[in-house]
Write a protein that holds these residues in place. Structure first.
Motif, PDB file in Angstrom:
ATOM      1  N   GLY A 306      38.708  18.325  32.709  1.00 26.93           N
ATOM      2  CA  GLY A 306      38.852  20.557  32.372  1.00 26.93           C
ATOM      3  C   GLY A 306      39.336  21.240  34.635  1.00 26.93           C
ATOM      4  O   GLY A 306      39.646  19.727  34.789  1.00 26.93           O
ATOM      5  N   ILE A 307      38.484  22.132  34.883  1.00 26.42           N
ATOM      6  CA  ILE A 307      38.782  23.065  35.857  1.00 26.42           C
ATOM      7  C   ILE A 307      38.016  23.589  35.639  1.00 26.42           C
ATOM      8  O   ILE A 307      37.281  24.443  34.730  1.00 26.42           O
ATOM      9  CB  ILE A 307      40.908  23.587  35.091  1.00 26.42           C
ATOM     10  N   HIS A 308      37.403  23.466  36.789  1.00 27.61           N
ATOM     11  CA  HIS A 308      35.570  24.466  36.762  1.00 27.61           C
ATOM     12  C   HIS A 308      36.287  25.173  38.585  1.00 27.61           C
ATOM     13  O   HIS A 308      35.480  24.003  38.970  1.00 27.61           O
ATOM     14  CB  HIS A 308      35.009  23.375  37.011  1.00 27.61           C
ATOM     15  N   TYR A 309      36.539  26.165  39.036  1.00 33.59           N
ATOM     16  CA  TYR A 309      37.865  27.154  37.812  1.00 33.59           C
ATOM     17  C   TYR A 309      38.578  27.520  38.306  1.00 33.59           C
ATOM     18  O   TYR A 309      38.750  27.615  38.863  1.00 33.59           O
ATOM     19  CB  TYR A 309      36.164  28.338  38.082  1.00 33.59           C
ATOM     20  N   PRO A 310      39.268  27.648  37.090  1.00 33.00           N
ATOM     21  CA  PRO A 310      40.793  28.398  37.985  1.00 33.00           C
ATOM     22  C   PRO A 310      41.261  29.308  38.635  1.00 33.00           C
ATOM     23  O   PRO A 310      41.689  29.868  38.767  1.00 33.00           O
ATOM     24  CB  PRO A 310      41.513  27.893  35.875  1.00 33.00           C
ATOM     25  N   VAL A 311      40.058  30.603  38.199  1.00 35.68           N
ATOM     26  CA  VAL A 311      40.283  31.617  38.561  1.00 35.68           C
ATOM     27  C   VAL A 311      38.655  31.713  39.536  1.00 35.68           C
ATOM     28  O   VAL A 311      38.103  32.513  38.116  1.00 35.68           O
ATOM     29  CB  VAL A 311      40.964  32.833  37.665  1.00 35.68           C
ATOM     30  N   PRO A 312      38.776  32.042  40.797  1.00 35.86           N
ATOM     31  CA  PRO A 312      37.881  32.970  41.096  1.00 35.86           C
ATOM     32  C   PRO A 312      36.915  34.475  40.877  1.00 35.86           C
ATOM     33  O   PRO A 312      37.449  34.579  40.123  1.00 35.86           O
ATOM     34  CB  PRO A 312      38.012  32.642  43.016  1.00 35.86           C
ATOM     35  N   VAL A 313      35.452  34.149  40.567  1.00 31.05           N
ATOM     36  CA  VAL A 313      34.931  35.484  40.233  1.00 31.05           C
ATOM     37  C   VAL A 313      35.716  36.642  40.835  1.00 31.05           C
ATOM     38  O   VAL A 313      36.018  37.338  40.002  1.00 31.05           O
ATOM     39  CB  VAL A 313      33.511  35.187  40.022  1.00 31.05           C
ATOM     40  N   HIS A 314      36.312  36.754  41.954  1.00 29.32           N
ATOM     41  CA  HIS A 314      36.841  38.413  42.331  1.00 29.32           C
ATOM     42  C   HIS A 314      37.999  38.135  42.098  1.00 29.32           C
ATOM     43  O   HIS A 314      38.273  39.729  42.347  1.00 29.32           O
ATOM     44  CB  HIS A 314      36.617  37.845  44.080  1.00 29.32           C
ATOM     45  N   LEU A 315      38.316  37.845  41.600  1.00 23.05           N
ATOM     46  CA  LEU A 315      39.993  37.438  40.860  1.00 23.05           C
ATOM     47  C   LEU A 315      40.025  37.904  39.644  1.00 23.05           C
ATOM     48  O   LEU A 315      41.198  37.999  38.785  1.00 23.05           O
ATOM     49  CB  LEU A 315      41.223  36.146  41.530  1.00 23.05           C
ATOM     50  N   GLN A 316      39.010  37.848  38.760  1.00 29.75           N
ATOM     51  CA  GLN A 316      39.011  37.639  37.457  1.00 29.75           C
ATOM     52  C   GLN A 316      39.095  39.655  37.584  1.00 29.75           C
ATOM     53  O   GLN A 316      38.282  40.301  37.829  1.00 29.75           O
ATOM     54  CB  GLN A 316      37.100  37.651  37.092  1.00 29.75           C
ATOM     55  N   ALA A 318      37.492  41.421  34.761  1.00 24.98           N
ATOM     56  CA  ALA A 318      36.564  41.663  34.469  1.00 24.98           C
ATOM     57  C   ALA A 318      35.774  42.941  36.142  1.00 24.98           C
ATOM     58  O   ALA A 318      34.905  43.265  35.443  1.00 24.98           O
ATOM     59  CB  ALA A 318      35.621  40.720  34.068  1.00 24.98           C
ATOM     60  N   TYR A 319      36.044  42.145  37.141  1.00 23.28           N
ATOM     61  CA  TYR A 319      35.320  42.319  38.137  1.00 23.28           C
ATOM     62  C   TYR A 319      36.230  42.201  39.651  1.00 23.28           C
ATOM     63  O   TYR A 319      36.054  42.959  40.617  1.00 23.28           O
ATOM     64  CB  TYR A 319      34.505  41.020  38.980  1.00 23.28           C
ATOM     65  N   ALA A 320      37.175  43.268  39.219  1.00 20.50           N
ATOM     66  CA  ALA A 320      38.206  44.030  39.927  1.00 20.50           C
ATOM     67  C   ALA A 320      37.219  44.930  40.321  1.00 20.50           C
ATOM     68  O   ALA A 320      38.209  45.621  41.401  1.00 20.50           O
ATOM     69  CB  ALA A 320      39.278  44.501  38.706  1.00 20.50           C
ATOM     70  N   TYR A 324      37.759  43.112  45.807  1.00 19.02           N
ATOM     71  CA  TYR A 324      38.649  42.235  46.710  1.00 19.02           C
ATOM     72  C   TYR A 324      39.370  42.129  45.881  1.00 19.02           C
ATOM     73  O   TYR A 324      39.941  42.354  44.673  1.00 19.02           O
ATOM     74  CB  TYR A 324      37.891  40.710  46.175  1.00 19.02           C
ATOM     75  N   GLN A 325      40.409  41.100  46.700  1.00 22.55           N
ATOM     76  CA  GLN A 325      42.133  41.147  46.501  1.00 22.55           C
ATOM     77  C   GLN A 325      42.156  39.431  47.205  1.00 22.55           C
ATOM     78  O   GLN A 325      41.200  38.729  47.462  1.00 22.55           O
ATOM     79  CB  GLN A 325      43.042  41.981  47.668  1.00 22.55           C
ATOM     80  N   SER A 326      43.469  39.096  46.685  1.00 24.64           N
ATOM     81  CA  SER A 326      43.734  37.638  46.227  1.00 24.64           C
ATOM     82  C   SER A 326      44.064  38.051  48.033  1.00 24.64           C
ATOM     83  O   SER A 326      44.543  38.655  49.023  1.00 24.64           O
ATOM     84  CB  SER A 326      44.777  37.567  45.392  1.00 24.64           C
ATOM     85  N   GLY A 327      43.615  36.412  48.625  1.00 26.16           N
ATOM     86  CA  GLY A 327      43.311  36.322  50.176  1.00 26.16           C
ATOM     87  C   GLY A 327      41.999  36.293  50.902  1.00 26.16           C
ATOM     88  O   GLY A 327      41.619  36.076  51.776  1.00 26.16           O
ATOM     89  N   ASP A 328      41.191  36.734  49.482  1.00 25.25           N
ATOM     90  CA  ASP A 328      40.337  37.378  51.260  1.00 25.25           C
ATOM     91  C   ASP A 328      39.097  36.268  50.807  1.00 25.25           C
ATOM     92  O   ASP A 328      37.879  36.162  51.751  1.00 25.25           O
ATOM     93  CB  ASP A 328      38.905  38.276  49.532  1.00 25.25           C
TER      94      ASP A 328
END
Length: 370
Positions: A306-316, A318-320, A324-328
């Protein structure tokens, strides 16, 4: 096939007790809340060293009610981490409050306590550390900062049943602790379930009302509440399983130690149990720059991961809207590209751990030689 999780084997190992407990509820017809749920509340709260337990339908509901009981609402801010399951952040958003992120510590994968104070504003009302993968956040500095700034501490302990921080059970260190009993958790229901624990009687009273339509007396509604009640059957099942949790936890820790020994010489990072931590290994997450190729190759060898988690919440997406941006949050973002969770459950055998570790070694050697 070595499965990532094997719930059927666990059920079969305790089948007579589970079946008897379920039939008892069916015969009692106490399907929503009821005596089994109330007994489980007392037993689990005591297990986590808390005075009050409030059983609900999911871990997300526990977080939501904890925030509401603490008075969190529109215009408020809650500090948490972006490296977590999305429910942590969703619960904050449900209240109308704004999640504010700080990065993780790259060794523990939990909240970097050195970043908290810089994130506090006049609108900050709470800190929500996440005890990730079965490892506790560094709670003493978090509680000290919260007390100094007049903030509430709500522990997301969804992955941390039995976890200890400096000898203290998590969930009862802050103001409220929230647990999930999703089936795959260390203590999992046969469906959904959650619980909030606290030593504050007023928080407990408020959450009990909120979970049951805001009523303390039937049809007399003091608050605008929710239908977040735990099912009687889940309460009965969890009471049975709680009796095995110490045994299952030691099995997990034994498997983790065996993985550690077998994988020590490889070009990967194995989990680090922090000095303050009694780690319960909800997942056993290694880190590798070859994560994706390693995962694919293990699957070809009939080993699920499994992968926990492949996309951090700040880059989802749904929460754009949080801006927040990539690199934060560089540690969060790097870890999210490298973590791979190997099979981890009490019923895993040492032979299976040997097989998994051998395949990891062979695959990494092959990739290195290519």
């Amino acid at each position: 096939m070595i499965p990532f999780l094997d719930l059927k084997t666990q059920y079969l190992s305790i089948k007579p007790e589970i079946d008897e407990a379920v039939l008892k509820v069916l015969e009692s017809t106490q399907y929503a809340l009821g005596s089994e749920v109330f007994a489980f509340e007392e037993e689990f709260a005591r297990y986590q060293s808390a005075e009050h337990g409030i059983a609900v339908n999911t871990g997300t509901s526990a977080l939501h009610l904890a925030l509401l009981a603490a008075g969190i609402g529109p215009g408020d801010e809650v500090i948490t981490v972006p490296f977590t399951f999305i429910a942590t952040v969703a619960a904050i958003a449900y209240t109308g409050a704004t999640p504010v992120f700080v990065d993780i510590d790259p060794a523990s994968y939990t909240m970097d306590v050195t970043q908290i104070e810089a994130a506090i504003t006049e609108r900050t009302k709470a800190i929500m550390p996440v005890h990730l993968y079965g490892q506790p956040a560094d709670m003493d500095p978090i509680v000290e900062i919260a007390q100094r700034h007049g903030l509430v501490v709500i522990e997301d302990a969804a992955q941390a049943h039995r976890t200890e921080y400096k000898g203290r059970r998590v969930g009862s260190i802050g103001d409220i602790g929230c647990f999930s009993f999703y089936p795959g958790k260390n203590l999992g229901a046969y469906g959904e379930g959650g619980m909030a624990v606290t030593n504050n009687p007023e928080y407990a009273r408020t959450m009990r009302m909120l979970r049951d339509w805001g009523q303390e007396k039937r049809y007399h509604h003091l608050l605008k509440g929710y239908n977040y009640r735990m099912d009687g059957i889940q309460g009965a099942i969890l009471r049975v399983k709680l009796r095995y949790l110490d045994q299952w936890t030691e099995a997990r820790r034994s498997h983790a130690a065996h993985y550690d020994r077998l994988l020590a010489s490889l070009d990967i990072k194995t989990p680090i149990a922090m000095p303050y931590s009694y780690h319960v290994y909800h997942v056993y997450a290694i880190r590798s720059s070859e994560r994706d190729r390693l995962k694919t190759a293990l699957h070809k060898q009939n080993i699920q991961t499994g992968i926990h988690y492949p996309v951090p919440v700040h880059l989802q997406p749904a929460y754009a809207d949080l801006g927040y941006q990539s690199g934060d949050f560089p540690h969060t973002e790097q870890v999210s590209t490298e973590t791979l969770s190997l099979p981890m459950y009490p019923e895993l055998t040492f032979t299976q751990v040997n097989t998994i570790s051998e395949q990891v070694r062979n695959i990494l050697n092959t990739l290195k030689a290519a």
